[in-house]
Design a protein around this motif. Structure first.
Motif, PDB file in Angstrom:
ATOM      1  N   ARG A 155      -1.536  -5.370  -2.195  1.00  0.00           N
ATOM      2  CA  ARG A 155      -0.530  -6.218  -2.448  1.00  0.00           C
ATOM      3  C   ARG A 155       0.184  -5.904  -4.051  1.00  0.00           C
ATOM      4  NH1 ARG A 155      -0.805  -9.148   1.971  1.00  0.00           N
ATOM      5  NH2 ARG A 155      -2.415  -9.755   2.857  1.00  0.00           N
ATOM      6  N   GLU A 186      -7.626  -5.376  -1.705  1.00  0.00           N
ATOM      7  CA  GLU A 186      -6.551  -6.213  -0.965  1.00  0.00           C
ATOM      8  C   GLU A 186      -5.575  -6.675  -2.365  1.00  0.00           C
ATOM      9  OE1 GLU A 186      -5.232 -10.214   1.332  1.00  0.00           O
ATOM     10  OE2 GLU A 186      -7.177  -9.953   0.823  1.00  0.00           O
ATOM     11  N   ASP A 193      -5.765  -7.319   7.130  1.00  0.00           N
ATOM     12  CA  ASP A 193      -6.206  -8.655   6.774  1.00  0.00           C
ATOM     13  C   ASP A 193      -6.501  -9.293   8.132  1.00  0.00           C
ATOM     14  OD1 ASP A 193      -6.731 -10.902   5.255  1.00  0.00           O
ATOM     15  OD2 ASP A 193      -4.509 -11.591   5.347  1.00  0.00           O
ATOM     16  N   LYS A 194      -5.822  -9.243   9.007  1.00  0.00           N
ATOM     17  CA  LYS A 194      -6.101  -9.519  10.392  1.00  0.00           C
ATOM     18  C   LYS A 194      -7.441  -9.093  10.820  1.00  0.00           C
ATOM     19  CE  LYS A 194      -1.405 -10.725  11.605  1.00  0.00           C
ATOM     20  NZ  LYS A 194      -0.053 -10.283  12.487  1.00  0.00           N
ATOM     21  N   GLU A 223     -10.280 -10.820   9.635  1.00  0.00           N
ATOM     22  CA  GLU A 223     -10.777 -11.919  10.139  1.00  0.00           C
ATOM     23  C   GLU A 223     -11.501 -11.849  11.438  1.00  0.00           C
ATOM     24  OE1 GLU A 223     -10.553 -14.774   8.263  1.00  0.00           O
ATOM     25  OE2 GLU A 223      -9.929 -13.667   6.627  1.00  0.00           O
ATOM     26  N   GLN A 228       3.540  -3.335   3.543  1.00  0.00           N
ATOM     27  CA  GLN A 228       3.078  -4.636   3.992  1.00  0.00           C
ATOM     28  C   GLN A 228       2.511  -4.646   5.268  1.00  0.00           C
ATOM     29  OE1 GLN A 228       4.146  -7.747   1.930  1.00  0.00           O
ATOM     30  NE2 GLN A 228       2.342  -8.327   3.221  1.00  0.00           N
ATOM     31  N   ASN A 229       3.055  -3.851   6.448  1.00  0.00           N
ATOM     32  CA  ASN A 229       2.607  -3.819   7.728  1.00  0.00           C
ATOM     33  C   ASN A 229       1.036  -3.585   7.751  1.00  0.00           C
ATOM     34  OD1 ASN A 229       2.692  -4.105  10.574  1.00  0.00           O
ATOM     35  ND2 ASN A 229       3.697  -2.125  10.729  1.00  0.00           N
ATOM     36  N   THR A 281      -1.107  -3.582   5.329  1.00  0.00           N
ATOM     37  CA  THR A 281      -2.116  -4.722   4.556  1.00  0.00           C
ATOM     38  C   THR A 281      -2.043  -5.838   5.408  1.00  0.00           C
ATOM     39  OG1 THR A 281      -1.141  -3.896   2.629  1.00  0.00           O
ATOM     40  CG2 THR A 281      -2.319  -5.852   2.518  1.00  0.00           C
ATOM     41  N   ASP A 282      -1.196  -6.352   6.133  1.00  0.00           N
ATOM     42  CA  ASP A 282      -1.197  -7.485   7.239  1.00  0.00           C
ATOM     43  C   ASP A 282      -2.174  -7.205   8.065  1.00  0.00           C
ATOM     44  OD1 ASP A 282       0.457  -8.838   5.255  1.00  0.00           O
ATOM     45  OD2 ASP A 282       2.216  -8.685   6.592  1.00  0.00           O
ATOM     46  N   ASN A 283      -2.043  -5.895   8.724  1.00  0.00           N
ATOM     47  CA  ASN A 283      -2.959  -5.684   9.901  1.00  0.00           C
ATOM     48  C   ASN A 283      -4.452  -5.653   9.349  1.00  0.00           C
ATOM     49  OD1 ASN A 283      -1.858  -4.716  12.709  1.00  0.00           O
ATOM     50  ND2 ASN A 283      -0.371  -4.453  11.487  1.00  0.00           N
ATOM     51  N   ASP A 289       8.007  -2.475   3.072  1.00  0.00           N
ATOM     52  CA  ASP A 289       7.621  -3.214   4.658  1.00  0.00           C
ATOM     53  C   ASP A 289       6.733  -2.364   5.237  1.00  0.00           C
ATOM     54  OD1 ASP A 289       9.701  -5.024   4.369  1.00  0.00           O
ATOM     55  OD2 ASP A 289      11.475  -3.829   5.176  1.00  0.00           O
TER      56      ASP A 289
END
Length: 264
Positions: free
Chosen positions: A43, A39, A244-245, A248, A237-238, A240-242, A234
Motif C-alpha cells: 500500500r 500489505e 486482501d479479498k 479473507e 491497487q487492483n 492488493t485489493d484482490n 491503479d
C-alpha cells in the motif's frame, strides 16, 4: 495383515485426500501470514505511485498549456508579418511585436519542456524502483497462490477418482469441504490472473525505461511511458485489493476446516 476397509460413514478422509487437505491448509496459512506481513509495503508503494502519477499529469498539463499559447502567438506573429509584408499596415512595429511575442513564447515552451523532462527523468527512476519493489513483494505471494491452485486441482482429481470408485465417504461435512475446494481453486485462478497480468504490465513498463533514457525515444514512446506510469497506481491497487479479498476467503475456508475437525 491387511488393513480394514474404510467404513462408509466414518468421519475420516481417505489418506490421499487427507494429505492434500493438509497441504492446502498449509498454503492458506502461508498466504494469510505472508500478505499480512507485506500489505503495508504494497500500500505504501501504491501511495507513491499515485503521487508520481499526479505529478506526471500536472507536468503534461502545464506543458500542453504553454504549447497551446505558443501556437496561438506564433500564428498571430505569422499573420502580422504577412500583413506588414503586403503593405497593409504602415507601422512594422506591430508585426515585429508579434514575432517577438512568439519568440518569447517559444522560449517559455523550451523552458517548460526542460523542466518537464528533468522531472520526468526523476519520476521514471522512482517508478523503476517502485515497480521492482512491488514485483519482489508480490512474487512470494503469487507462488503460494500457485501452490493453492495446484493443490485444489489435485483434490478435484482425487475426488473424481474416489467418486468413480465409490470410495469417497458420504459425509455431509466432506461434501461441503470439497465443494468449497472447487470454489477456492476457481477463485485462486482469478486472483492469479490479475497478479500475472499486472506484473507483466509492470515488466513492460520497466522495458520502456530503457527506451526513455535512450536517444531514440519517440514522442509516441514517451506518451506510452507517461500513460503506463499513470496506470501503475491503479494496477497495483487492483492486485492488493484482490489479495486482501483472497486472504479473507482463505480465513473463511480455514474456519470451515476448524468446524469440521471439531465434529470429527
Amino acid at each position: 495383515m491387511a488393513s480394514a476397509p474404510t467404513r462408509r460413514g466414518s468421519k475420516s478422509l481417505p489418506p490421499n485426500l487427507s494429505e492434500l487437505m493438509k497441504d492446502l491448509n498449509g498454503h492458506t496459512a502461508s498466504f494469510i501470514v505472508g500478505f499480512d506481513h507485506r500489505e503495508s509495503t504494497m500500500r505504501k508503494i501504491i501511495e507513491e505511485f499515485a503521487e508520481i502519477s499526479k505529478e506526471v499529469r500536472d507536468m503534461q498539463w502545464q506543458t500542453d498549456t504553454v504549447r497551446t499559447g505558443v501556437v496561438a502567438t506564433g500564428l498571430l506573429g505569422a499573420v502580422g508579418a504577412a500583413v506588414v509584408a503586403l503593405g497593409f499596415i504602415a507601422a512594422p512595429l506591430t508585426g515585429g511585436s508579434s514575432l517577438a511575442a512568439a519568440a518569447v513564447g517559444t522560449v517559455a515552451l523550451v523552458g517548460a519542456n526542460v523542466r518537464k523532462t528533468t522531472k520526468e527523468s526523476e519520476s521514471v527512476k522512482k517508478v523503476e524502483e517502485l515497480g521492482k519493489q512491488f514485483m519482489e513483494t508480490v512474487e512470494p505471494l503469487k507462488k503460494i497462490l500457485e501452490g493453492i491452485q495446484t493443490t485444489c486441482e489435485k483434490l478435484e482429481q482425487k475426488k473424481t477418482e474416489a467418486q468413480a470408485e465409490d470410495t469417497l465417504l458420504k459425509v455431509e461435512e466432506f461434501k461441503i469441504t470439497l465443494t468449497r475446494v472447487s470454489e477456492l481453486g476457481k477463485r485462486t485462478g482469478e486472483v492469479l490472473d490479475v497478479a500475472v497480468t499486472v506484473m507483466e504490465r509492470i515488466n513492460n513498463l520497466l522495458k520502456l525505461f530503457l527506451v526513455f533514457f535512450s536517444v531514440s525515444a519517440t514522442p509516441e514512446q514517451d506518451r506510452k511511458l507517461r500513460e503506463s506510469i499513470i496506470q501503475s497506481a491503479d494496477q497495483c491497487q487492483n492486485v492488493t485489493d484482490n489479495f486482501d479479498k483472497m486472504k479473507e476467503e482463505l480465513k473463511d475456508f480455514r474456519k470451515l476446516q476448524t468446524v469440521r475437525r471439531a465434529t470429527v
